[in-house]
Design a protein around this motif. Structure first.
Motif, PDB file in Angstrom:
ATOM      1  N   THR A   1     122.445  55.117 -13.353  1.00 17.40           N
ATOM      2  CA  THR A   1     122.125  55.302 -14.768  1.00 17.40           C
ATOM      3  C   THR A   1     121.422  56.644 -14.967  1.00 17.40           C
ATOM      4  O   THR A   1     120.941  57.264 -14.009  1.00 17.40           O
ATOM      5  N   GLN A   2     121.365  57.049 -16.213  1.00 15.73           N
ATOM      6  CA  GLN A   2     120.687  58.304 -16.551  1.00 15.73           C
ATOM      7  C   GLN A   2     119.210  58.220 -16.176  1.00 15.73           C
ATOM      8  O   GLN A   2     118.630  59.193 -15.705  1.00 15.73           O
TER       9      GLN A   2
ATOM     10  N   GLU B 164     117.875  56.489 -13.688  1.00 17.15           N
ATOM     11  CA  GLU B 164     117.761  56.658 -12.235  1.00 17.15           C
ATOM     12  C   GLU B 164     117.968  58.122 -11.849  1.00 17.15           C
ATOM     13  O   GLU B 164     117.257  58.649 -10.986  1.00 17.15           O
ATOM     14  N   LEU B 165     118.915  58.771 -12.507  1.00 17.01           N
ATOM     15  CA  LEU B 165     119.169  60.179 -12.236  1.00 17.01           C
ATOM     16  C   LEU B 165     117.947  61.026 -12.588  1.00 17.01           C
ATOM     17  O   LEU B 165     117.541  61.900 -11.813  1.00 17.01           O
ATOM     18  N   ASN B 166     117.355  60.745 -13.749  1.00 18.51           N
ATOM     19  CA  ASN B 166     116.146  61.470 -14.169  1.00 18.51           C
ATOM     20  C   ASN B 166     115.004  61.242 -13.178  1.00 18.51           C
ATOM     21  O   ASN B 166     114.242  62.167 -12.879  1.00 18.51           O
ATOM     22  N   GLU B 167     114.887  60.019 -12.687  1.00 21.88           N
ATOM     23  CA  GLU B 167     113.839  59.696 -11.719  1.00 21.88           C
ATOM     24  C   GLU B 167     114.063  60.461 -10.419  1.00 21.88           C
ATOM     25  O   GLU B 167     113.121  61.020  -9.847  1.00 21.88           O
ATOM     26  N   ARG B 168     115.306  60.531  -9.979  1.00 17.94           N
ATOM     27  CA  ARG B 168     115.627  61.266  -8.756  1.00 17.94           C
ATOM     28  C   ARG B 168     115.319  62.758  -8.911  1.00 17.94           C
ATOM     29  O   ARG B 168     114.770  63.387  -8.009  1.00 17.94           O
ATOM     30  N   VAL B 169     115.685  63.283 -10.056  1.00 10.14           N
ATOM     31  CA  VAL B 169     115.424  64.708 -10.314  1.00 10.14           C
ATOM     32  C   VAL B 169     113.914  64.967 -10.329  1.00 10.14           C
ATOM     33  O   VAL B 169     113.438  65.958  -9.764  1.00 10.14           O
ATOM     34  N   ALA B 170     113.157  64.081 -10.953  1.00  6.84           N
ATOM     35  CA  ALA B 170     111.698  64.242 -11.016  1.00  6.84           C
ATOM     36  C   ALA B 170     111.094  64.175  -9.612  1.00  6.84           C
ATOM     37  O   ALA B 170     110.204  64.973  -9.268  1.00  6.84           O
ATOM     38  N   ILE B 171     111.565  63.236  -8.799  1.00  8.52           N
ATOM     39  CA  ILE B 171     111.068  63.114  -7.424  1.00  8.52           C
ATOM     40  C   ILE B 171     111.398  64.375  -6.634  1.00  8.52           C
ATOM     41  O   ILE B 171     110.548  64.927  -5.923  1.00  8.52           O
TER      42      ILE B 171
END
Length: 157
Positions: free
Chosen positions: A5-6, A8-15
């Motif tokens: 999902t978007q 999860e993608l945003n969370e990955r990018v933030a990490i």
């Protein structure tokens, strides 16, 4: 392969961004530490005690900063590994980590070199102190009287 999902993608990018930021901060701290150690070596060679003390205090602060960063990097690295990043992201992070490892090895080598220099310098100082001739050794004090002094007192009442 499952779609993410978007969120999860945003969370990955933030990490990824935070992990990269922490690694870059640590790289800068290691560079700063290596610089301090190199200047400390120059102070040891020139026998500049005041500069050596200042470099030692600065070194302690930098080491503390590196330790604090490491406390944040370890859990962030675990989170980063759990997100299954892309191969391009992994390559950039691995390059950063490789550079950090090389800097850390340089720091360890320089630190050992400084310790050896200090050990030799301290040994030289000890030898100088042992070889120091005291010109007053085995000489009586100028204030000590060499004349005999009476030991009996007569009292008349």
């Amino acid at each position: 392969m499952a779609e993410i999902t978007q969120e999860e993608l945003n969370e990955r990018v933030a990490i990824l961004k935070r992990f990269r930021s922490l690694l870059e901060q640590q790289r800068e701290k290691f560079k700063e530490y290596l610089n301090v150690l190199e200047k400390q070596q120059a102070s040891i060679n020139s026998e500049n005690t005041n500069a050596l003390i200042a470099h030692t205090e600065l070194e302690q602060q930098v080491v503390k900063n590196i330790a604090n960063l490491q406390k944040a990097i370890i859990p962030m690295g675990k989170m980063y590994s759990a997100t299954t990043p892309s191969s391009a992201e992994q390559a950039s992070i691995e390059n950063l980590q490789q550079e950090l490892n090389e800097l850390q090895n340089k720091v360890l080598v320089q630190n050992q070199k400084n310790r050896d220099l200090l050990r030799v310098h301290i040994e030289n100082l000890k030898n100088q102190m042992d070889n120091f001739k005291n010109p007053y050794k085995n000489i009586r004090s100028v204030y000590a009287k060499t004349s005999n002094v009476g030991s009996m007192v007569e009292i008349n009442v």
